[in-house]
Each structure stands twice: as structure tokens, then as C-alpha cells.
Design an enzyme around this catalytic site. Structure first.
Site, mmCIF file in Angstrom:
data_model
loop_
_atom_site.group_PDB
_atom_site.id
_atom_site.type_symbol
_atom_site.label_atom_id
_atom_site.label_comp_id
_atom_site.label_asym_id
_atom_site.label_seq_id
_atom_site.Cartn_x
_atom_site.Cartn_y
_atom_site.Cartn_z
ATOM 1 N N GLU A 90 -77.291 -80.348 16.189
ATOM 2 C CA GLU A 90 -78.322 -79.947 17.167
ATOM 3 C C GLU A 90 -79.033 -81.217 17.616
ATOM 4 O OE1 GLU A 90 -80.206 -78.469 19.763
ATOM 5 O OE2 GLU A 90 -79.380 -76.742 18.708
ATOM 6 N N ASP B 223 -74.706 -85.459 20.033
ATOM 7 C CA ASP B 223 -73.675 -84.631 20.669
ATOM 8 C C ASP B 223 -72.575 -84.267 19.660
ATOM 9 O OD1 ASP B 223 -71.680 -83.557 22.257
ATOM 10 O OD2 ASP B 223 -71.536 -85.278 23.608
ATOM 11 N N ASP C 250 -75.447 -73.247 25.739
ATOM 12 C CA ASP C 250 -76.138 -73.271 27.038
ATOM 13 C C ASP C 250 -75.149 -72.813 28.114
ATOM 14 O OD1 ASP C 250 -78.610 -74.336 26.070
ATOM 15 O OD2 ASP C 250 -77.623 -76.277 25.874
ATOM 16 N N LYS D 213 -74.838 -72.183 37.153
ATOM 17 C CA LYS D 213 -74.466 -72.598 38.513
ATOM 18 C C LYS D 213 -73.077 -73.241 38.523
ATOM 19 C CE LYS D 213 -79.157 -73.395 40.017
ATOM 20 N NZ LYS D 213 -80.252 -74.355 39.941
ATOM 21 N N ASP E 278 -73.702 -64.083 25.860
ATOM 22 C CA ASP E 278 -74.070 -62.863 26.591
ATOM 23 C C ASP E 278 -73.715 -63.028 28.070
ATOM 24 O OD1 ASP E 278 -76.145 -64.904 26.522
ATOM 25 O OD2 ASP E 278 -77.270 -63.571 27.846
ATOM 26 N N ARG F 47 -81.686 -66.159 17.723
ATOM 27 C CA ARG F 47 -82.859 -66.254 18.592
ATOM 28 C C ARG F 47 -82.462 -66.048 20.068
ATOM 29 N NH1 ARG F 47 -87.856 -69.540 17.692
ATOM 30 N NH2 ARG F 47 -87.293 -69.351 15.522
ATOM 31 N N TYR F 48 -81.348 -66.662 20.493
ATOM 32 C CA TYR F 48 -80.941 -66.526 21.899
ATOM 33 C C TYR F 48 -80.392 -65.147 22.207
ATOM 34 C CZ TYR F 48 -82.157 -70.723 24.257
ATOM 35 O OH TYR F 48 -82.905 -71.691 24.883
HETATM 36 C C1 LIG Z 1 -78.828 -71.692 24.177
HETATM 37 S S1 LIG Z 1 -79.199 -72.572 22.717
HETATM 38 C C2 LIG Z 1 -78.595 -71.464 21.441
HETATM 39 C C3 LIG Z 1 -79.190 -71.723 20.093
HETATM 40 C C4 LIG Z 1 -78.691 -70.831 18.953
HETATM 41 N N1 LIG Z 1 -77.276 -70.999 18.700
HETATM 42 C C5 LIG Z 1 -79.024 -69.376 19.193
HETATM 43 O O1 LIG Z 1 -78.083 -68.579 19.419
HETATM 44 O O2 LIG Z 1 -80.206 -69.028 19.132
HETATM 45 C C6 LIG Z 1 -77.960 -73.864 22.728
HETATM 46 C C7 LIG Z 1 -78.316 -75.030 21.827
HETATM 47 O O3 LIG Z 1 -77.226 -75.949 21.808
HETATM 48 C C8 LIG Z 1 -77.741 -77.270 21.722
HETATM 49 N N2 LIG Z 1 -76.687 -78.165 22.252
HETATM 50 C C9 LIG Z 1 -76.236 -78.225 23.522
HETATM 51 N N3 LIG Z 1 -75.233 -79.114 23.644
HETATM 52 C C10 LIG Z 1 -75.050 -79.643 22.413
HETATM 53 C C11 LIG Z 1 -74.158 -80.626 21.897
HETATM 54 N N4 LIG Z 1 -73.258 -81.219 22.689
HETATM 55 N N5 LIG Z 1 -74.236 -80.957 20.584
HETATM 56 C C12 LIG Z 1 -75.163 -80.339 19.789
HETATM 57 N N6 LIG Z 1 -76.034 -79.392 20.218
HETATM 58 C C13 LIG Z 1 -75.976 -79.049 21.515
HETATM 59 C C14 LIG Z 1 -78.998 -77.238 22.557
HETATM 60 O O4 LIG Z 1 -79.901 -78.251 22.184
HETATM 61 C C15 LIG Z 1 -79.532 -75.826 22.261
HETATM 62 O O5 LIG Z 1 -80.474 -75.841 21.218
#
Ligand SMILES: C[S@@+](CC[C@H](N)C(=O)[O-])C[C@H]1O[C@@H](n2cnc3c(N)ncnc32)[C@H](O)[C@@H]1O
Length: 243
Positions: A91, A118, A140, A144, A176, A215-216
Site C-alpha cells: 500500500e 508500487d 482503483d 474514464k 464493484d 471498506r471500499y
Molecule cells: C480503492 S482502494 C481499495 C482498498 C481496499 N482494498 C478496500 O477494498 O477497501 C485501492 C487502494 O490501492 C492502493 N494502490 C493503488 N495502486 C497501487 C499500487 N500500484 N501498489 C500498491 N497499492 C496501490 C491505493 O493507495 C488504494 O489505497
């Protein structure tokens, strides 16, 4: 970040990274844990770029990676329920990292390690077949069209997942967003080392065993998105026959 720090895409171009790193200020207890415990949990990439997974968990038990764990609730629960399994969480969001570090401290979890950059960089440093499973839960969505290339699922990341997950292991994906579900299936079909064999049409709407909404997922339900896709892709022993 210098260009050379970026992992390359399959076309040889540096892969851009779009994660948000900081949010609200951490409260003082979190700050203390962040300064003290986080460095002891964090995996750093060695100079030669090759990570020895046995050095992380002492070579015992299974190894599972969760990418983008958010607040870490799912990862912490898995780690509590499976104390013999080693979990690595990736994360980049400071607030989320702090929450998981707090859970690790409160629950005395000694089977969790963290990578705060990353996830693709970590995958690229791991040897072949060094993981038993990888979870990517509610990545994420980048809805778009012009942002689709920012999605975590891509030919490059799937190739790295296929390389690092051992045969018989699995890659779990939840979203989702129907368009991201379709995007992921379309990419998986082009990666012969993964097999998608659902029990029945539509069974992908059933959550994984023992699932507790992340959470998401809870946010999606509050916002009226009532359906999710839970895909489990098996890492095959041998590539699928063509044609
Ligand atoms: C939409 S959130 C979902 C969080 C969690 N999995 C949930 O379902 O509640 C996506 C998370 O992925 C992390 N993230 C995005 N790209 C990433 C990457 N390349 N490496 C590590 N984390 C990443 C973001 O910081 C974000 O906290």
C-alpha cells in the site's frame, strides 16, 4: 522520480504510477508506531533488485500478497486467522499503512510484512513461483476511458503475477465496477498461465469463503452499487492449448 525507478511495461515503456500517498495527518499514537514499528515491518528492495522470500518469513508456511490493502482490515483478519501463513501487504497511502501498522501492534501479528511502494516493483523483485496467492480487492477503478491505462490490471502486471504465483496458486480479484470486471477477464484470457473456471455462470457474484466486506465494498453499497464481482483465477500447471 527518475525514469529508471519505474518498472517497464511489456512495450518497454516506463509504467507511470498514480497512487495517492498522503491524506489526513496521522494522530500521535499512529505517528509513533509509524516511526518505530513500520521500519521493522517494511521490506526494502536490495541493491541487486532480487528479493529472497525465505529471508522475509524464514521459509515456513505459505506466502500471500495483498495489493492495495487500503486500511488493512482484510489483511489483518487473514493474518489473525492464518498464523502459519506469511502475508505481505502493499500500500502507498500513508493513512492506510498507519492503520495496518496499528492492527499489527494491537494484535501482535508476527506474520505480516509491508511494502510501501508500487506493488509492481515488489513483484518484479520476487523469484518465480514464490507466492501461493495474490489478492487485489477493489483496485482503483479509473472509470474514464482515457485513464484505463492507469488500472493495476495490465499485460505487464498479469505477466508478473503469473510468474510469481506458483502453479496451483491463485489470483483473487474483486470489484464493484462491471467495466473493470470485463477489462480483467479480457486480459486474463490473453494470459495462458491463468485459468478461470467458475462453478456456474454468475457464481462470481458470490463472495470468497469467509468474506467480510472491505471498506471500499461498504462504500460501494452506501453509494448504491449493489453488485460485486469476485474472481478467482487459478495459476495453471501448463499453458492452455491454443485454438
Ligand atoms: C480503492 S482502494 C481499495 C482498498 C481496499 N482494498 C478496500 O477494498 O477497501 C485501492 C487502494 O490501492 C492502493 N494502490 C493503488 N495502486 C497501487 C499500487 N500500484 N501498489 C500498491 N497499492 C496501490 C491505493 O493507495 C488504494 O489505497
Amino acid at each position: 522520480m527518475p525514469k529508471s525507478d519505474h518498472p517497464l511495461n511489456v512495450d518497454g515503456q516506463p509504467r507511470a504510477f498514480f497512487g495517492r500517498r498522503s491524506g489526513k495527518r496521522l494522530h500521535s499514537g499512529q505517528q509513533a508506531l509509524y516511526a518505530d514499528l513500520l521500519p521493522r515491518l517494511t521490506i526494502s528492495l536490495p541493491e541487486d533488485g532480487k528479493l529472497d522470500p525465505d529471508a522475509i518469513f524464514g521459509g515456513k508456511g505459505q506466502r500471500i500478497l495483498e495489493i492495495g490493502y487500503g486500511g488493512g482490515e482484510h489483511l489483518a483478519r487473514q493474518a489473525r486467522e492464518n498464523p502459519e501463513t506469511g502475508f505481505v501487504g502493499c500500500e502507498v497511502f500513508t493513512g492506510g499503512i498507519a492503520k495496518l501498522v496499528q492492527a499489527v501492534a494491537e494484535d501482535g501479528l508476527d506474520n505480516v510484512r509491508l511494502f510501501t511502494d508500487d506493488a509492481l516493483k515488489l513483484l518484479m523483485a520476487l523469484p518465480d513461483a514464490s507466492l501461493h496467492a495474490v489478492y487485489l480487492l477493489y483496485p482503483d477503478p479509473w472509470p474514464k476511458t482515457r485513464h484505463h491505462k492507469r488500472r493495476f490490471v495490465s499485460p505487464t502486471t498479469l505477466a508478473e503475477l503469473a510468474r510469481t504465483i506458483g502453479p496451483g496458486g491463485c489470483f483473487r480479484f474483486a470489484t464493484d465496477i462491471e467495466d473493470y470486471a470485463n477489462w480483467t477477464l479480457a486480459h486474463i484470457l490473453r494470459e495462458p498461465r491463468f485459468r478461470f473456471a467458475p462453478d456456474a455462470p454468475g457464481s462470481w457474484h458470490q463472495p470468497f469463503a469467509g468474506w467480510v466486506p472491505t471498506r471500499y465494498e461498504q462504500k460501494a453499497r452506501r453509494e448504491g452499487r449493489s453488485t460485486s464481482f469476485y474472481f478467482s483465477f487459478e495459476r495453471c500447471e501448463a499453458p492452455k492449448a491454443q485454438g
